[in-house]
Structure formats: C-alpha cells, structure tokens
Enzyme design. Structure first.
Site, PDB file in Angstrom:
ATOM      1  N   ASN A  11       4.867   2.172  -3.781  1.00  0.00           N
ATOM      2  CA  ASN A  11       4.881   0.741  -4.063  1.00  0.00           C
ATOM      3  C   ASN A  11       3.434   0.324  -4.284  1.00  0.00           C
ATOM      4  OD1 ASN A  11       5.144  -2.008  -4.130  1.00  0.00           O
ATOM      5  ND2 ASN A  11       5.855  -2.255  -2.013  1.00  0.00           N
ATOM      6  N   LYS A  13       2.348  -2.406  -5.337  1.00  0.00           N
ATOM      7  CA  LYS A  13       2.134  -3.848  -5.103  1.00  0.00           C
ATOM      8  C   LYS A  13       1.297  -4.435  -6.257  1.00  0.00           C
ATOM      9  CE  LYS A  13       2.833  -2.988  -0.267  1.00  0.00           C
ATOM     10  NZ  LYS A  13       2.586  -3.338   1.125  1.00  0.00           N
ATOM     11  N   HIS A  97      11.548  -6.895  -0.506  1.00  0.00           N
ATOM     12  CA  HIS A  97      10.392  -6.426   0.261  1.00  0.00           C
ATOM     13  C   HIS A  97       9.943  -7.556   1.198  1.00  0.00           C
ATOM     14  CE1 HIS A  97       6.332  -5.182   1.248  1.00  0.00           C
ATOM     15  NE2 HIS A  97       6.710  -3.959   0.936  1.00  0.00           N
ATOM     16  N   GLU A  99       7.192  -8.739   1.847  1.00  0.00           N
ATOM     17  CA  GLU A  99       6.222  -9.678   1.247  1.00  0.00           C
ATOM     18  C   GLU A  99       6.931 -10.695   0.361  1.00  0.00           C
ATOM     19  OE1 GLU A  99       3.690  -6.581  -0.310  1.00  0.00           O
ATOM     20  OE2 GLU A  99       3.206  -6.011   1.752  1.00  0.00           O
ATOM     21  N   GLU A 169      11.742  -0.956   6.552  1.00  0.00           N
ATOM     22  CA  GLU A 169      10.301  -1.135   6.690  1.00  0.00           C
ATOM     23  C   GLU A 169      10.019  -2.154   7.789  1.00  0.00           C
ATOM     24  OE1 GLU A 169       8.185  -0.077   2.780  1.00  0.00           O
ATOM     25  OE2 GLU A 169       8.840  -2.134   2.592  1.00  0.00           O
ATOM     26  N   GLY A 175       1.122  -1.822   6.117  1.00  0.00           N
ATOM     27  CA  GLY A 175      -0.292  -2.069   5.831  1.00  0.00           C
ATOM     28  C   GLY A 175      -1.141  -2.216   7.084  1.00  0.00           C
ATOM     29  N   SER A 215       3.050   2.258   6.614  1.00  0.00           N
ATOM     30  CA  SER A 215       1.921   3.149   6.927  1.00  0.00           C
ATOM     31  C   SER A 215       2.274   4.632   6.897  1.00  0.00           C
ATOM     32  CB  SER A 215       1.299   2.758   8.279  1.00  0.00           C
ATOM     33  OG  SER A 215       0.822   1.423   8.233  1.00  0.00           O
TER      34      SER A 215
HETATM   35  P1  PGA Z   1       2.135   0.601   3.493  1.00  0.00           P
HETATM   36  O1  PGA Z   1       3.180  -0.328   2.709  1.00  0.00           O
HETATM   37  O2  PGA Z   1       2.526   2.022   3.233  1.00  0.00           O
HETATM   38  O3  PGA Z   1       0.808   0.252   2.909  1.00  0.00           O
HETATM   39  O4  PGA Z   1       2.260   0.243   4.945  1.00  0.00           O
HETATM   40  C1  PGA Z   1       4.541   0.005   2.649  1.00  0.00           C
HETATM   41  C2  PGA Z   1       5.289  -1.037   1.856  1.00  0.00           C
HETATM   42  O5  PGA Z   1       4.964  -2.223   1.948  1.00  0.00           O
HETATM   43  O6  PGA Z   1       6.242  -0.714   1.129  1.00  0.00           O
END
Ligand code: PGA
Length: 252
Positions: A11, A13, A97, A99, A169, A175, A215
């Site tokens: 992803n 982003k 997601h 976000e 997730e 993140g 992560s």
């Molecule tokens: P990350 O993000 O691996 O940077 O924690 C995962 C995601 O948001 O899909």
C-alpha cells in the site's frame, strides 16, 4: 491442504511520483522472479495505467487502487469510478482502510456500497478492518472487527464473497513500528474466519485470504505469515523499498 492464496500486498498510500513509482514496480518485479505468491501493488491512481504494462506480463502480479467512489459516474469532482479504474486494467481496490475511515469519514453503509460497485465491475475488494488502541485495551476488539466485517460484507452472496480479500489492520500498529504479536494476529484472523464459516460455510471460509497489516517488515513477516490463519500482509512503509518488499514476498 490450504487452498487459499498467499498474498503480499503493498500500500503505497500518497507516496511516489510517476517516475519513482515505475522504477519501484520494475525493481519489485525483477527482484521477485517467479513466485506462487500473489503480489498486489496498491498504488496511487496516477500509476495504474503504467502498472498494466510493467506488471502485465507477470501472472502473479496484480494492481490495486486505494479507493473508489460508490456511484457509477456523475458530478463528483475529484473522484474516480469503478469503471474508470477497471478501464486501466486495475485488478483490486483497497476499501475501508483506517485512514479512509478516519480522515474521510467512511462508514459501514458507504463501504458496503463501494464493495458492491467494485465487484460489479469485476475487481476484487481488499476490505480493511481493525480496531483502535482504546478498543484493544478494553478487550472488545473481536466484537468491533466482527461488526465491521458483517456490516460491510455480509449482504454479499457466497459467490461474491469469495472474491473478497480481508485485511486485518489494528490501527495501533499502522505506521507505528508496533506490530501485533503473531498470536494476536492469529487470534483475530481465526475469529474472522470463524465468523465467515458461520455465515458462508466451511469451503468459503477456507478459500478466503485474510491478510495482516500494521508495521509488517522483513524482520517480522515470516513469523506472522506462518500463523495458520494469516495468508499474507498488507504492507505500507516497507512496500516503498524494493529490497524490503521483495524480502517480505519471499517470507512465506
Ligand atoms: P504500515 O502500513 O505497514 O506502514 O504500518 C500498513 C497499512 O496502512 O496498510
């Protein structure tokens, strides 16, 4: 024997210019070689068309958009429709997601419509779910995630549901560098699979790939992916580095 696909999904982003994205995708394809892992690149929409030619020849690679509007078309300035995404060869769409839920107020009702339109246009939804830290601390995370899955997906027919990939997730792990422990991931994935089994039966439950996200990196991928109900990962930060992402692809 496990019949479902192992999936490493990136992803990106809101990262990478057009040139940077093409370069990264080429490096990932070159670094991966032939593999039985399904690799999905979740890219910003400007990259989708280029991905069609970069990934097109390699059958285990797929593209994903990161969002899609829930209506067919019309006066929605700045949005992209499922038909538009499909027209540039998009295979999957990441939906829900955390976000998008947090910053764009996406709720279950809206996500159910997005899932429908993505399926209608022949793409696979990668449906994200997951709890925030306060819910995990309260101990109601299984209830919350079960509700997220039920409310946005359980109106689907069995045939439709089999096209859905689920990504668990935990928001507190995205993140942050803090990963759920392999046991925490396994517990939730098993709970989600049990829920699917109750609604759609054994075969569909066994065919549904459930990814872990939050992560994931080369150092923890192997242990997380080796859990019986974890079928891969949705990877943010580490998917932006060709070396790290190819190591994750090889961690199955
Ligand atoms: P990350 O993000 O691996 O940077 O924690 C995962 C995601 O948001 O899909």
């Amino acid at each position: 024997m496990k019949k479902r696909r192992n999936i490493a999904a990136g992803n990106w982003k809101m990262n990478l210019t057009y040139k940077e994205g093409r370069l990264l995708a080429r490096k990932i394809v070159d670094g991966t070689g032939r593999s039985d892992v399904t690799v999905i690149l979740g890219v910003p929409a400007i990259h989708l068309k280029a991905m069609e030619s970069i990934l097109g020849g390699v059958s285990n690679f797929k593209t994903a958009a990161q969002n899609c509007h829930h209506e067919e078309k019309g006066a929605y300035t700045g949005e992209l429709s499922a038909a538009q995404l499909k027209s540039v060869g998009t295979d999957c769409v990441i939906l829900g997601h955390s976000e998008r839920r947090e910053y764009f107020n996406e709720d279950a009702e809206l996500l159910a419509k997005k899932v429908d339109i993505v399926l209608k246009h022949g793409m696979e939804p990668i449906f994200c779910c997951g709890e925030k830290l306060d819910i995990r601390e309260k101990g109601t995370h299984v209830e919350l995630v079960s509700k997220q899955v039920k409310d946005a997906l359980f109106h689907l027919t069995d045939e439709q549901f089999r096209k859905v990939v689920i990504a668990y997730e935990p928001v507190w792990a995205i993140g942050t560098g803090k990963t759920a422990s392999p046991a925490q991931a396994q517990d939730m994935h098993k709970a989600i699979r049990d829920l699917i089994r109750e609604k759609y039966g054994e075969e569909t439950a066994n065919l549904t790939s459930i990814l872990y996200g939050g992560s994931v990196k080369p150092a923890n991928a192997e242990e997380i992916f080796s859990q019986p109900d974890v079928d891969g990962g949705l990877v943010g930060g580490a998917s932006l580095k060709a070396g790290d992402f190819t190591k994750i692809i090889k961690a199955f």
